[in-house]
Design a protein around this motif. Structure first.
Motif, PDB file in Angstrom:
ATOM      1  N   VAL A  25       0.865  -1.190   0.000  1.00  0.00           N
ATOM      2  CA  VAL A  25       0.000   0.000   0.000  1.00  0.00           C
ATOM      3  C   VAL A  25       0.898   1.235   0.000  1.00  0.00           C
ATOM      4  CG1 VAL A  25      -1.959  -1.132   1.132  1.00  0.00           C
ATOM      5  CG2 VAL A  25      -0.146  -0.126   2.532  1.00  0.00           C
ATOM      6  N   SER A  26       0.327   2.422  -0.158  1.00  0.00           N
ATOM      7  CA  SER A  26       1.110   3.660  -0.353  1.00  0.00           C
ATOM      8  C   SER A  26       2.120   3.431  -1.480  1.00  0.00           C
ATOM      9  CB  SER A  26       1.895   4.061   0.899  1.00  0.00           C
ATOM     10  OG  SER A  26       1.068   4.253   1.984  1.00  0.00           O
ATOM     11  N   ASP A  54      -3.756  -3.047  -3.078  1.00  0.00           N
ATOM     12  CA  ASP A  54      -4.881  -2.591  -2.252  1.00  0.00           C
ATOM     13  C   ASP A  54      -4.749  -1.104  -1.933  1.00  0.00           C
ATOM     14  OD1 ASP A  54      -7.082  -2.389  -0.669  1.00  0.00           O
ATOM     15  OD2 ASP A  54      -6.268  -3.550   1.015  1.00  0.00           O
ATOM     16  N   ASP A  55      -4.756  -0.279  -2.963  1.00  0.00           N
ATOM     17  CA  ASP A  55      -4.664   1.171  -2.742  1.00  0.00           C
ATOM     18  C   ASP A  55      -4.942   1.868  -4.074  1.00  0.00           C
ATOM     19  OD1 ASP A  55      -4.228   3.571  -1.432  1.00  0.00           O
ATOM     20  OD2 ASP A  55      -2.283   2.984  -0.613  1.00  0.00           O
ATOM     21  N   THR A  56      -5.147   3.183  -4.000  1.00  0.00           N
ATOM     22  CA  THR A  56      -5.205   3.948  -5.246  1.00  0.00           C
ATOM     23  C   THR A  56      -3.770   4.303  -5.638  1.00  0.00           C
ATOM     24  OG1 THR A  56      -5.490   5.925  -3.927  1.00  0.00           O
ATOM     25  CG2 THR A  56      -7.490   4.940  -4.811  1.00  0.00           C
ATOM     26  N   SER A  72      -7.187  -2.135  -8.521  1.00  0.00           N
ATOM     27  CA  SER A  72      -7.305  -1.858  -7.091  1.00  0.00           C
ATOM     28  C   SER A  72      -8.078  -2.996  -6.442  1.00  0.00           C
ATOM     29  CB  SER A  72      -8.086  -0.567  -6.863  1.00  0.00           C
ATOM     30  OG  SER A  72      -7.205   0.503  -6.825  1.00  0.00           O
TER      31      SER A  72
END
Ligand code: 5GP
Ligand code: MN
Ligand code: MN
Length: 325
Positions: A25-26, A54-56, A72
């Motif tokens: 993530v990030s 699991d993130d934009t 995503s």
């Protein structure tokens, strides 16, 4: 990192057809570069690869080849695959809910963080500047993969971002040698650097101004930090993504050894970025708060208010610093 491990992974790739590629993530330039480079390489071998995070994704990496194909994570999604690659994750938990897709699938863990506990069934770990450096070494051993401008761009992006344009102490002769090879495929490094380091929205420049106005420094002058609260984001019309890169400012203050950025992600969730210059290991601080990373760049997430997170992290750093000085 050994040729034996590389060959084991190449055998697995040859024996299987469908791969899931995921990362932390990030998202940053190294994990997005690693994921897209490996996906393109597997496709050259006639394999199928699906990329899920699991993130934009930050808009600054839209130049990466096939970045628009990264999916995503969504609850209850169904993905058909034989093997999973986890790239650039020091800790298995950093893939967040993608874990739900894995069940008892074989995991190939490729990473360059010193604190990686070898969580995969197969682990390709190396003390190198970027995970894309390991992806480069892996795909260089597969005869049928031909390096091209797209794969080279993705690998170069990881090298450029994780070394801060070859300025950080993780940069080695090998990093430069790989980059020299990539440049023969016409990678547009000026464009990568412009997009990643030198392009700001109006709101993000406003945010930077406000944040720097409130730069804090401890009595010793060795610790400096900044904070991005939800209120400040609203006041400047900016987003959390606009705060990317701000952690370099407290670290750049003359005399400072440790720079910290506190981002209020939501009420009682604070993402902390830690950086050091010469001798202080910030991953030790991150570990104390359940995070991790490298000795000079690490991070963690604290489930508390901004002010409590600030107090806890800064006092811990001061205590540790007083012991090394
Ligand atoms: P950043 O501050 O840019 O988010 O992250 C700096 C470094 O620390 C990166 O190598 C990143 O992977 C690692 N890192 C950041 N947050 C976490 C975390 O919560 N857990 C772990 N294990 N590593 C982190
Ligand atoms: Mn990363
Ligand atoms: Mn990395």
């Amino acid at each position: 990192m050994s040729l034996k491990k590389i060959n084991e992974i190449i055998n697995l790739i040859r024996k299987n057809n469908k791969f899931l590629i995921t990362s932390h993530v990030s998202p940053d330039g190294d994990n997005l570069g690693s994921v897209t480079a490996l996906k393109l390489a597997l496709e050259q071998m006639g394999k199928k690869a699906v990329m899920i995070i699991d993130d934009t994704l930050p808009s600054s990496f839209s130049f990466l080849p096939d970045i628009d194909k990264i999916i995503s994570y969504e609850s209850d999604m169904e993905v058909d695959f034989d093997l999973c690659f986890i790239l650039d994750c020091s800790d298995f938990k950093r893939i967040a809910r993608v874990e739900e897709l894995l069940a008892d699938k074989t995991i190939i863990n490729i990473d360059h963080h010193g604190d990686n506990p070898s969580f995969g069934d197969y682990n390709l770990l190396g003390d190198v500047a970027a995970t894309t450096e390991l992806v480069y070494q892996l795909i260089s051993e597969i005869e049928e993969i031909k390096m091209d401008k797209e794969i080279a761009t993705a690998i170069a992006t990881g090298l450029i971002t994780d070394t801060g344009s070859f300025r950080y102490s993780n940069t080695t002769a090998q990093t430069h040698q790989i980059m020299a090879d990539l440049l023969t495929y016409n990678v547009n490094t000026a464009k990568i650097c412009k997009e990643v380091f030198d392009t700001y929205s109006y709101a993000s420049l406003k945010l930077k101004g406000k944040v720097l106005e409130n730069l804090k420094v401890d009595d010793s002058g060795k610790v400096a930090w900044i904070k991005v609260s939800q209120d400040l984001l609203k006041a400047t019309g900016s987003t959390l993504e606009d705060a990317d890169g701000l952690v370099d400012y407290p670290r750049s203050l003359a005399g400072v050894e440790v720079g910290v950025l506190f981002k209020e992600v939501e009420d009682s969730t604070v993402k902390v970025s830690l950086r050091s210059n010469y001798y202080f290991s910030v991953d030790k601080i991150a570990h104390q708060f359940g995070g991790g990373g490298h000795s000079k760049a690490a991070g963690c997430t604290i489930n508390d208010t901004l002010i409590k997170a600030e107090d806890a992290v800064i006092s811990t750093i001061k205590k540790e610093l007083s012991q090394v000085n």
